[in-house]
Write an enzyme that holds these catalytic residues in place. Structure first.
Site, PDB file in Angstrom:
ATOM      1  N   ASN A 100       0.876  -1.162   0.000  1.00 27.41           N
ATOM      2  CA  ASN A 100       0.000   0.000   0.000  1.00 27.41           C
ATOM      3  C   ASN A 100       0.917   1.217   0.000  1.00 27.41           C
ATOM      4  O   ASN A 100       1.806   1.310   0.841  1.00 27.41           O
ATOM      5  CB  ASN A 100      -0.852  -0.053   1.277  1.00 27.41           C
ATOM      6  CG  ASN A 100      -1.860   1.060   1.345  1.00 27.41           C
ATOM      7  OD1 ASN A 100      -2.019   1.820   0.401  1.00 27.41           O
ATOM      8  ND2 ASN A 100      -2.536   1.161   2.471  1.00 27.41           N
ATOM      9  N   LYS A 487     -21.004  23.232  -2.356  1.00 27.60           N
ATOM     10  CA  LYS A 487     -20.910  22.335  -1.195  1.00 27.60           C
ATOM     11  C   LYS A 487     -22.089  22.564  -0.261  1.00 27.60           C
ATOM     12  O   LYS A 487     -22.686  21.622   0.246  1.00 27.60           O
ATOM     13  CB  LYS A 487     -19.605  22.567  -0.407  1.00 27.60           C
ATOM     14  CG  LYS A 487     -18.326  22.057  -1.006  1.00 27.60           C
ATOM     15  CD  LYS A 487     -18.191  20.559  -1.044  1.00 27.60           C
ATOM     16  CE  LYS A 487     -18.747  19.996  -2.310  1.00 27.60           C
ATOM     17  NZ  LYS A 487     -17.855  19.801  -3.435  1.00 27.60           N
ATOM     18  N   GLU A 490     -25.498  21.293  -1.900  1.00 27.73           N
ATOM     19  CA  GLU A 490     -25.701  19.856  -2.116  1.00 27.73           C
ATOM     20  C   GLU A 490     -25.866  19.066  -0.823  1.00 27.73           C
ATOM     21  O   GLU A 490     -26.578  18.064  -0.819  1.00 27.73           O
ATOM     22  CB  GLU A 490     -24.622  19.251  -3.012  1.00 27.73           C
ATOM     23  CG  GLU A 490     -23.246  19.210  -2.431  1.00 27.73           C
ATOM     24  CD  GLU A 490     -22.219  18.623  -3.403  1.00 27.73           C
ATOM     25  OE1 GLU A 490     -22.572  17.785  -4.229  1.00 27.73           O
ATOM     26  OE2 GLU A 490     -21.051  19.026  -3.307  1.00 27.73           O
TER      27      GLU A 490
HETATM   28  C1  F6R Z   1     -19.860  17.831  -6.029  1.00 27.96           C
HETATM   29  C2  F6R Z   1     -19.573  16.626  -6.794  1.00 27.96           C
HETATM   30  C3  F6R Z   1     -19.977  16.611  -8.228  1.00 27.96           C
HETATM   31  C4  F6R Z   1     -18.840  16.022  -9.069  1.00 27.96           C
HETATM   32  C5  F6R Z   1     -19.293  15.861 -10.530  1.00 27.96           C
HETATM   33  C6  F6R Z   1     -18.171  15.369 -11.410  1.00 27.96           C
HETATM   34  O1  F6R Z   1     -19.447  17.687  -4.708  1.00 27.96           O
HETATM   35  O2  F6R Z   1     -19.034  15.684  -6.301  1.00 27.96           O
HETATM   36  O3  F6R Z   1     -20.315  17.867  -8.668  1.00 27.96           O
HETATM   37  O4  F6R Z   1     -17.746  16.879  -8.985  1.00 27.96           O
HETATM   38  O5  F6R Z   1     -20.363  14.967 -10.608  1.00 27.96           O
HETATM   39  O6  F6R Z   1     -17.711  14.136 -10.987  1.00 27.96           O
HETATM   40  P1  F6R Z   1     -16.310  13.574 -11.438  1.00 27.96           P
HETATM   41  O7  F6R Z   1     -15.265  14.455 -10.890  1.00 27.96           O
HETATM   42  O8  F6R Z   1     -16.268  12.183 -10.875  1.00 27.96           O
HETATM   43  O9  F6R Z   1     -16.299  13.586 -12.935  1.00 27.96           O
END
Ligand code: F6R
Length: 612
Positions: A100, A487, A490
């Protein structure tokens, strides 16, 4: 990150190893494997996927033995597949090792070992370890481990077994956790965290960095790399399973917020070469020189990753003088535009599976463009389909609200910016050096902010009943304002909006009253726009707005203008997003807790959005 389990004692090792691997499941993984010693024979089984797949295959291939090791891998180097799964072996497949962490100098060690006749099968950094130990083995396994580990740079928690010394389980640690569960004298379970142990014993010994434990059926000894004997105290684990998985934190989100000093360090590890005044981004290889010559950059991403991309836009433009556009994946994929070969396209994604980001990537590739990834999950679809890329090394993110991924994305973008600025000669070497030194300090500065979490908790208590919030920032911190608002909405379901502070007067200012707290990012006092932010604060104050300011340590003046102030340490302006976002993450977390929301699984949201 990866999970380690090991057993030595009188019992059949397989059920104990499988139980341990299942217990480590919450850490996330993409492949698993076990290896056992029976008499003086080594056997093993590895597979892509989950423990259930391994269990299924074990029904066919019955492994025997009461000494063994197991591993659940969360890929950092090399695709998640059977060959790259752990254990990794020496050439003779007599020594099996699980790991790890990240071996930073694995490329040079591999080269050296190849010159000494070793043959490698996998793409992992880990595989150098069994070969290296075997290279030094001359009848004393412990000595060979000590000699090998002296040559290793990076982080490791390892467990290994060797058929030539069939009564020995050796574990060692540097930078990655390892704990020994003492079931009885001569019966031990080792693991990367106590979750995998406490079904059998609550008596544990935590290894410290630089320590090696040799476990046999006669007992155990713990020594340093230089063979100095160490007496360690047995401790009693008091937490229950749930608490251990979250390392004692009430939610994964909080655990992940607190992990950031470590995850940012992991994103920087082996890449920020301050002495050499250079940046090493191995995943981009020769592409870096070509990217440095492009006329323009386009970044596509969604949500928090899009916000990180926006910080990237400011970084690339201000420091590397590289015009940049940031697109929502969902918009970009349907745009009627042709792909421009003189543009470097980037996609940013934590999961590497977000449908809109993936389709943007495919659109670029269809148009014969080169597209580079900034991705956390190794071997994910986006990581596989990009031309080249940089991994975050932030470890699995379980809380639905993205926190540690954001800071790692911004860290990687900062590294990329410095690498491009160096090649494009847009800043003098002296400035490059001072920016690098500032970046190196970020993990410890994040840690010092986290120590003040109680102040944010108190603020959350005071402000948790408001139903609307405004977040304001300028320059590098405009995207941070957007991220702070995202943040909050949500996880606490409070309406929040982020704005570039000066846009206020073009509309949102009409919303300001006593019922609308305004969070203002007012750091970087040396920047020309700082005074403008202060003017914006005055405008809010004149309309009786309540202001929570994030300011730089030592800025006493601001207290006269605002209702609340939270201080962050001073850093080079381009890095303020990495510090400013921490109190905003904490504020949204504590407000959500105050309002009784399900922080780790907010309503209507999924961790990875694989649909349109
Ligand atoms: C907010 C959040 C989402 C992700 C978005 C993209 O806290 O987690 O807005 O940032 O769905 O996700 P990824 O980065 O996995 O493509």
């Amino acid at each position: 990150m990866c999970g380690i389990i090991g057993y030595i004692g009188p019992k059949n090792a397989i059920p104990i190893l499988l139980n341990g691997l299942n217990r480590l499941e919450y850490r996330g993984y993409d492949s698993v494997g076990v290896s056992l010693i029976n008499q003086d024979e080594l056997s093993y089984l590895k597979t892509k996927g989950r423990v259930a797949a391994l269990e299924e295959q074990l029904k066919e291939k019955r492994l025997q033995g009461n000494l063994g090791i197991g591993h659940s891998r969360w890929a950092t180097h090399g695709q998640p597949n059977e060959i790259n799964a752990h254990p990794q072996f020496d050439c003779q497949k007599e020594l099996a090792l699980v790991h790890n962490g990240i071996i930073e100098n694995y490329t040079s060690l591999k080269k050296w070992l190849k010159q000494h006749g070793h043959r490698f099968c996998s793409d992992t950094d880990t595989e150098v370890l069994p070969h290296l130990i075997r290279e030094y083995y001359q009848g004393d396994l412990l000595l060979a481990v000590q000699q090998a580990l002296h040559l290793v740079e990076g982080a490791y928690g390892i467990a290994l077994v060797f058929s030539k010394e069939p009564d020995k389980l050796i574990v060692a640690r540097y930078g990655s956790p390892l704990v020994i569960g003492v079931v009885a004298r001569g019966e031990y379970i080792v693991a990367s965290d106590p979750t995998a142990i406490i079904d059998y014993t609550k008596q544990v010994i935590y290894l410290d960095d630089g320590e090696i434990a040799v476990l046999t059926r006669q007992g155990m000894k713990i020594v340093t790399l230089d063979n100095v004997r160490i007496d360690k105290k047995i401790q009693v684990v008091k937490w229950n399973l749930e608490e251990i998985a979250k390392s004692g934190f009430p939610h994964f989100m909080l655990k992940e917020i607190f992990e950031q000093p470590k995850t940012i360090t992991n994103s920087l590890r082996g890449r920020l070469l301050v002495k050499e005044k250079d940046i090493s981004l191995g995943g981009l290889g020769d592409w870096l020189d070509r990217i440095a010559k492009v006329k323009r950059v386009v970044i596509a991403a969604c949500g928090t990753s899009w916000h990180a991309g926006l910080v990237g836009e400011y970084l690339f433009e201000n420091i590397a003088n590289l015009p940049t556009e940031v697109e929502y994946g969902s918009e970009f994929r349907y745009k009627q535009i042709s792909i421009d070969p003189s543009v470097a396209y980037f996609v940013i994604s934590q999961s590497g599976e977000t449908a809109d980001t993936l389709q943007s990537l495919r659109k670029i590739k269809q148009g014969k463009g080169n597209v580079f990834g900034i991705v956390n999950t190794v071997g994910s679809t986006i990581a596989r389909e990009t031309t080249a890329g940089v991994y975050l090394h932030a470890g699995p993110e379980i809380g639905v609200a993205s926190t540690k991924s954001f800071t790692s994305q911004v860290t990687v973008l900062a590294l990329l910016t410095l690498a491009l600025a160096r090649r494009r000669k847009t800043i003098p070497l002296k400035e490059l050096e001072s920016r690098m030194i500032a970046l190196q300090k970020i993990p410890q500065q994040v840690a010092s902010i986290l120590k003040q979490h109680k102040k944010i908790k108190a603020l959350a208590k005071k402000y948790c009943r408001y139903n609307n919030f405004l977040y304001l920032g300028r320059g590098y911190n405009f995207p941070v304002a957007l991220e702070g608002a995202l943040k909050l909405k949500e996880i606490s379901y409070i309406h929040a909006e982020g704005y570039p502070a000066a846009e206020m007067k073009h509309g949102p200012i009409s919303l300001i009253d006593r019922q609308m707290p305004v969070v203002v990012l007012a750091t970087d006092t040396e920047d020309v726009i700082y005074q403008k932010v202060i003017n914006n604060i005055e405008e809010i104050k004149a309309r009786q707005g309540r202001i929570i300011a994030i300011a730089t340590e030592g800025n006493k003046q601001i207290t006269k203008l605002v209702d609340e102030v939270f201080y962050i340490p001073k850093t080079n302006g381009y890095l303020t997003p990495l510090l400013n976002v921490i109190p905003l993450q904490l504020l949204s977390y504590y407000i959500a807790v105050q309002r009784g929301c399900d922080v780790d699984k907010p309503r209507n949201l999924a961790k990875s959005v694989t649909v349109e």
